[in-house]
Design a protein around this motif. Structure first.
Motif, PDB file in Angstrom:
ATOM      1  N   VAL A   1       0.846  -1.190   0.000  1.00  0.00           N
ATOM      2  CA  VAL A   1       0.000   0.000   0.000  1.00  0.00           C
ATOM      3  C   VAL A   1       0.883   1.241   0.000  1.00  0.00           C
ATOM      4  CG1 VAL A   1      -1.687   1.352   1.301  1.00  0.00           C
ATOM      5  CG2 VAL A   1      -1.917  -1.138   1.173  1.00  0.00           C
ATOM      6  N   TYR A   2       0.625   2.148  -0.946  1.00  0.00           N
ATOM      7  CA  TYR A   2       1.405   3.386  -1.000  1.00  0.00           C
ATOM      8  C   TYR A   2       0.971   4.314   0.127  1.00  0.00           C
ATOM      9  CZ  TYR A   2       3.024   7.979  -2.463  1.00  0.00           C
ATOM     10  OH  TYR A   2       3.612   9.222  -2.492  1.00  0.00           O
ATOM     11  N   THR A   3       1.957   4.826   0.868  1.00  0.00           N
ATOM     12  CA  THR A   3       1.690   5.790   1.939  1.00  0.00           C
ATOM     13  C   THR A   3       2.647   6.962   1.812  1.00  0.00           C
ATOM     14  OG1 THR A   3       3.209   4.698   3.477  1.00  0.00           O
ATOM     15  CG2 THR A   3       0.907   3.984   3.542  1.00  0.00           C
ATOM     16  N   GLN A   4       2.188   8.112   2.269  1.00  0.00           N
ATOM     17  CA  GLN A   4       3.061   9.285   2.308  1.00  0.00           C
ATOM     18  C   GLN A   4       2.598  10.204   3.434  1.00  0.00           C
ATOM     19  OE1 GLN A   4       2.777  11.893  -1.106  1.00  0.00           O
ATOM     20  NE2 GLN A   4       0.561  12.058  -1.010  1.00  0.00           N
ATOM     21  N   LEU A   5       3.554  10.968   3.975  1.00  0.00           N
ATOM     22  CA  LEU A   5       3.226  12.023   4.921  1.00  0.00           C
ATOM     23  C   LEU A   5       2.973  13.305   4.149  1.00  0.00           C
ATOM     24  CD1 LEU A   5       5.732  11.564   7.898  1.00  0.00           C
ATOM     25  CD2 LEU A   5       3.422  10.643   7.643  1.00  0.00           C
ATOM     26  N   VAL A   6       1.899  13.989   4.505  1.00  0.00           N
ATOM     27  CA  VAL A   6       1.586  15.296   3.945  1.00  0.00           C
ATOM     28  C   VAL A   6       1.606  16.292   5.097  1.00  0.00           C
ATOM     29  CG1 VAL A   6      -0.142  16.691   2.753  1.00  0.00           C
ATOM     30  CG2 VAL A   6       0.177  14.295   2.114  1.00  0.00           C
ATOM     31  N   TYR A   7       2.329  17.383   4.914  1.00  0.00           N
ATOM     32  CA  TYR A   7       2.481  18.344   6.004  1.00  0.00           C
ATOM     33  C   TYR A   7       1.411  19.428   5.921  1.00  0.00           C
ATOM     34  CZ  TYR A   7       6.869  15.933   6.594  1.00  0.00           C
ATOM     35  OH  TYR A   7       7.803  14.959   6.792  1.00  0.00           O
ATOM     36  N   LEU A   8       1.014  19.892   7.077  1.00  0.00           N
ATOM     37  CA  LEU A   8      -0.088  20.848   7.155  1.00  0.00           C
ATOM     38  C   LEU A   8       0.253  22.164   6.476  1.00  0.00           C
ATOM     39  CD1 LEU A   8      -2.928  21.236   8.318  1.00  0.00           C
ATOM     40  CD2 LEU A   8      -1.861  22.086  10.414  1.00  0.00           C
ATOM     41  N   ARG A   9       1.396  22.745   6.823  1.00  0.00           N
ATOM     42  CA  ARG A   9       1.765  24.049   6.280  1.00  0.00           C
ATOM     43  C   ARG A   9       2.920  23.957   5.297  1.00  0.00           C
ATOM     44  NH1 ARG A   9       1.629  23.733  11.517  1.00  0.00           N
ATOM     45  NH2 ARG A   9      -0.123  24.631  12.664  1.00  0.00           N
ATOM     46  N   GLY A  10       3.669  22.891   5.364  1.00  0.00           N
ATOM     47  CA  GLY A  10       4.868  22.750   4.553  1.00  0.00           C
ATOM     48  C   GLY A  10       6.074  22.539   5.445  1.00  0.00           C
TER      49      GLY A  10
END
Length: 447
Positions: A226-235
């Motif tokens: 399963v592909y997963t990634q972290l996405v940041y709120l502001r950068g």
């Protein structure tokens, strides 16, 4: 239920580093977040009967929540539902999407991963609900680590004055239950095709640690592909303040997008819906997001309907709805501060009570009051403008100068274990103590 002394393991900090998410804060003796940082470490021992009682209470409370949400969204006409949403200070633009989130079945319902109830378990056996952690239930990583502590303690350190009973166990099925719910989400949301993004606040290390723990369970127990990634709120910025990775975005059709401008079909978030909705309002994106959530072709975990359970005003509505029901034994009298009924007025003016902002968390803005005076209080940091509830005060049990509460997990309708948090203050705050527990029939000596 009683406190017991335990030994500090000689290499406890290294064991945490090798076996835990939240490793840096758990292993930092200065923060006193994990109990072995104290001069005298301790745990709390429960009997099997107490474990069963907590599990039964937790599952009944979840059943109550389901019945409550059915009432909240279905009972009376639509104007009554809108009045309740307004009472919780939820932005009206999201009301249609909220109603659909609870009722949606086609093509698949809006699934939840986990809920944590904050309970007071008293010495005389009462179990009382004080808060519902509905949409951002932290402490999963700590729940997993306390099991690793128990295994290591029994295997390598269970001798001397502070040996645990040979049959000591733990009320801790968090890993297994989370894996089971991930399997359901994996199948019904088709995660192998869509992947899943994990939204974290780049300024809060615990967000990323919680996300990584959940990713490990997903990959280890369900499907490593399963592909997963972290996405940041502001950068994410480097040490010089230069942007390394852009934060969460929204396209013109109301889809969340990642740092590469790719749409996010499935998003897990460690960020309150109310804060996210405020951010969208400030960016002028409310209408686009509200419409997309109403359509339901982009899924969020925890889903929009969890916004109701995470709102402290729900505790007042639950008391109003269930004070004469089978669930009443687990509830404390709770009212909106604006309630002018005789019972609410008497509690406000005469009774020892806890005052909580509707949207607060981690003790922010909470005060213990008697009449018009505060006995103990926490800073508000801007919370409370939306209103307050008042809840009858109940004393937390104490051990080694710490007041502690029981966080009880429910996953897919089933009780999944507990995690204990302690504080030297009577209001449990952000900088608390994580206390492990054991379950055993043979009670140890406290001395």
């Amino acid at each position: 239920m009683q406190p017991i002394k335990i030994s500090r393991r000689p290499r406890w900090r290294q064991h945490i580093q090798d076996n835990a998410y939240q490793a840096d804060v758990l292993s930092d003796p200065a923060q006193k977040y994990w109990v072995e940082a104290l001069p005298q470490p301790f745990a709390i021992q429960f009997s099997p009967q107490e474990e069963t009682a907590i599990a039964i209470a937790s599952e009944k409370l979840w059943q109550m929540c389901v019945e409550f949400l059915d009432w909240f969204f279905d009972e009376d006409d639509d104007s009554a539902v809108d009045a309740r949403l307004a009472q919780l200070k939820i932005r009206p633009e999201y009301w249609p999407a909220l109603k659909k989130s609870w009722h949606r079945t086609d093509p698949v319902e809006d699934l939840s991963l986990a809920t944590r109830f904050d309970l007071v378990v008293t010495e005389d056996g009462q179990i009382k609900l004080i808060e519902i952690n509905g949409e951002t239930p932290l402490l999963g990583a700590e729940t997993v680590y306390q099991w690793n502590w128990l295994v290591d303690y029994q295997r390598n350190h269970n001798q001397g004055a502070y040996a645990l009973p040979a049959n000591a166990s733990q009320f801790n099925e968090y890993w297994e239950r989370t894996a089971g719910q991930w399997r359901r989400i994996y199948e019904e949301y088709d995660l192998l095709r869509t992947g899943i993004s994990f939204l974290v606040d780049e300024q809060l290390e615990e967000d990323s640690e919680m996300a990584m723990q959940l990713i490990q369970i997903l990959h280890d127990e369900v499907d490593e592909n399963v592909y997963t990634q972290l996405v940041y709120l502001r950068g994410l910025e480097d040490e010089r303040g230069q942007l390394m990775q852009r934060g969460l975005g929204l396209d013109e059709d109301g889809y969340f997008i990642d740092h590469a401008n790719e749409r996010i079909p499935i998003l897990w978030k460690m960020y309150d819906w109310s804060d996210l909705q405020n951010d969208m309002a400030n960016a002028g994106c409310t209408e686009a997001l509200a419409q997309r959530l109403a359509v339901g072709d982009a899924k969020v975990i925890e889903p929009l309907w969890k916004q109701i359970l995470s709102n402290k005003g729900t505790m007042a509505l639950i008391w109003q709805q269930f004070k004469d029901s089978e669930y009443a034994e687990y509830l404390l009298p709770t009212y909106f501060e604006s309630d002018i009924s005789l019972e609410a007025t008497r509690l406000l003016l005469e009774g020892l009570h806890v005052r909580k902002p509707l949207l607060g968390m981690e003790g922010i803005g909470v005060s213990i009051e008697l009449g018009a005076g505060a006995v103990e209080k926490r800073p508000t940091y801007g919370y409370g403008e939306e209103g307050f509830i008042i809840q009858e005060y109940i004393e937390l049990p104490q051990a080694f100068d710490y007041h502690y509460m029981v966080g009880s997990w429910v996953i897919d309708d089933v009780a999944a274990g507990i995690i204990l948090r302690g504080d030297t203050a009577r209001i449990t705050g952000r900088h608390c103590l994580i206390i492990p527990h054991i379950v055993a029939e043979e009670f140890l000596s406290i001395s």
